[in-house]
Write an enzyme that holds these catalytic residues in place. Structure first.
Site, PDB file in Angstrom:
ATOM      1  N   HIS A  98      52.408 -73.876 -23.042  1.00 45.92           N
ATOM      2  CA  HIS A  98      51.838 -74.347 -24.308  1.00 45.92           C
ATOM      3  C   HIS A  98      52.983 -74.568 -25.296  1.00 45.92           C
ATOM      4  O   HIS A  98      53.969 -73.833 -25.292  1.00 45.92           O
ATOM      5  CB  HIS A  98      50.850 -73.311 -24.840  1.00 45.92           C
ATOM      6  CG  HIS A  98      50.062 -73.803 -26.021  1.00 45.92           C
ATOM      7  ND1 HIS A  98      50.595 -73.866 -27.281  1.00 45.92           N
ATOM      8  CD2 HIS A  98      48.808 -74.297 -26.112  1.00 45.92           C
ATOM      9  CE1 HIS A  98      49.690 -74.365 -28.112  1.00 45.92           C
ATOM     10  NE2 HIS A  98      48.592 -74.637 -27.428  1.00 45.92           N
ATOM     11  N   GLU A 170      49.344 -82.503 -24.953  1.00 45.75           N
ATOM     12  CA  GLU A 170      49.121 -81.977 -26.301  1.00 45.75           C
ATOM     13  C   GLU A 170      50.326 -82.336 -27.171  1.00 45.75           C
ATOM     14  O   GLU A 170      51.317 -81.587 -27.197  1.00 45.75           O
ATOM     15  CB  GLU A 170      48.978 -80.457 -26.251  1.00 45.75           C
ATOM     16  CG  GLU A 170      47.847 -79.960 -25.390  1.00 45.75           C
ATOM     17  CD  GLU A 170      47.433 -78.547 -25.802  1.00 45.75           C
ATOM     18  OE1 GLU A 170      46.357 -78.411 -26.387  1.00 45.75           O
ATOM     19  OE2 GLU A 170      48.208 -77.613 -25.585  1.00 45.75           O
TER      20      GLU A 170
HETATM   21  C1  PEP Z   1      45.929 -75.917 -28.777  1.00 42.18           C
HETATM   22  O1  PEP Z   1      46.570 -75.050 -29.353  1.00 42.18           O
HETATM   23  O2  PEP Z   1      45.973 -76.027 -27.545  1.00 42.18           O
HETATM   24  C2  PEP Z   1      45.107 -76.828 -29.581  1.00 42.18           C
HETATM   25  C3  PEP Z   1      44.591 -77.865 -29.003  1.00 42.18           C
HETATM   26  O3  PEP Z   1      44.981 -76.474 -30.910  1.00 42.18           O
HETATM   27  P1  PEP Z   1      44.157 -77.269 -32.047  1.00 42.18           P
HETATM   28  O4  PEP Z   1      42.841 -77.710 -31.428  1.00 42.18           O
HETATM   29  O5  PEP Z   1      43.958 -76.257 -33.128  1.00 42.18           O
HETATM   30  O6  PEP Z   1      44.979 -78.416 -32.468  1.00 42.18           O
END
Ligand code: PEP
Length: 259
Positions: A98, A170
């Site tokens: 992550h 992400e």
């Molecule tokens: C995450 O931390 O994986 C995430 C998607 O956070 P957020 O939805 O708060 O952006």
């Protein structure tokens, strides 16, 4: 139809009492609808995993995901948690790399490759997170950065092993900022990731999830986009009503798609 992944990442939030109350409120609401189109998971802190495992024992359609694990099988690593320990309590998947761990714990791609191996060895699904920084996107290096993250983290894995993974795209600038990536960006990056995977294995077998500021308003369009197999939800998974709004946005009030 393939189930869409919906993973609530609780990060370092909630005491065990808060986690229990959350699950006690969530489970009856999920039981009242048909959640079969979703592969639902919660990723709580390590210390809540056993407690939540006991609560969801009768409710097989929600899984447990861990937020991390150590890269060695076992040993003198004080304060760490091994993949085997997680598998033994019924955890089904582990988030690997992550962006918060890449940034605060300085986890690099080669370390992540070892973690992926450990997770696969004990039969869990590694969910490898990747995504470019704001700086990389601004300077046009976003594709190269994601490609490097993936290729270095997949080193030493056979095609069959890679097919067991899930990938979560992400973008760092979208996580916890309220600045969700546009559909154009999501589609472009998921297509790139699919191409990279297809050079390594039967790429179509690997689910690619999106994460970064998903909420009830934007989730349906994102999950319906090409090459999006679901998503990781951070902030919006912390309150039962917000999380249920996401579930309803995806499934409809009764699970039939009618809103
Ligand atoms: C995450 O931390 O994986 C995430 C998607 O956070 P957020 O939805 O708060 O952006």
């Amino acid at each position: 139809m393939q189930k869409k992944y919906l993973i609530g990442n609780w990060k370092m939030y909630k005491t065990v009492q808060e986690a229990i109350i959350f699950m006690q409120q969530l489970l009856p609401q999920l039981q009242a609808i048909d959640t079969r189109p979703l592969a639902l998971s919660i990723a709580p802190s390590f210390v809540h995993l056993s407690t939540i495992a006991a609560l969801i024992d009768d409710y097989k359609s929600i899984q447990l995901v861990a937020q991390n694990c150590h890269h060695e099988t076992e040993g003198a690593f004080t304060g760490e948690v091994s993949a085997a320990m997680l598998a033994a309590i019924g955890v089904g998947g582990v988030l690997i790399g992550h962006s918060e761990r890449r940034s605060y714990q300085k986890e690099d791609n080669l370390l992540l490759a070892k973690k992926i191996k450990r997770v696969l060895e004990v039969g869990m699904q590694p969910l490898l997170c990747c995504g470019e920084s704001l700086e990389a996107r601004r300077s046009g290096r976003h594709k190269a950065m994601v490609q490097q993250q993936l290729l270095e983290s997949l080193v030493g894995l056979t095609p069959k092993e890679i097919e067991q993974l899930g990938i979560a795209y992400e973008p760092v600038w979208a996580i916890g900022t309220g600045q969700v990536a546009s559909l154009e960006v999501i589609i472009e990056m998921h297509t790139l990731i699919r191409e990279i995977l297809s050079d390594q294995c039967e790429g179509a077998k690997v689910p690619i999830l999106y994460g970064g500021s998903c909420n009830a308003q934007n989730v349906k369009a994102i999950f319906d986009a090409p090459n999006v197999a679901g998503g990781l939800i951070g902030s919006a998974s912390l309150k039962v009503d917000q999380f249920m709004k996401i579930v309803i946005a995806l499934l409809g009030k009764d699970g039939t798609g009618h809103r």
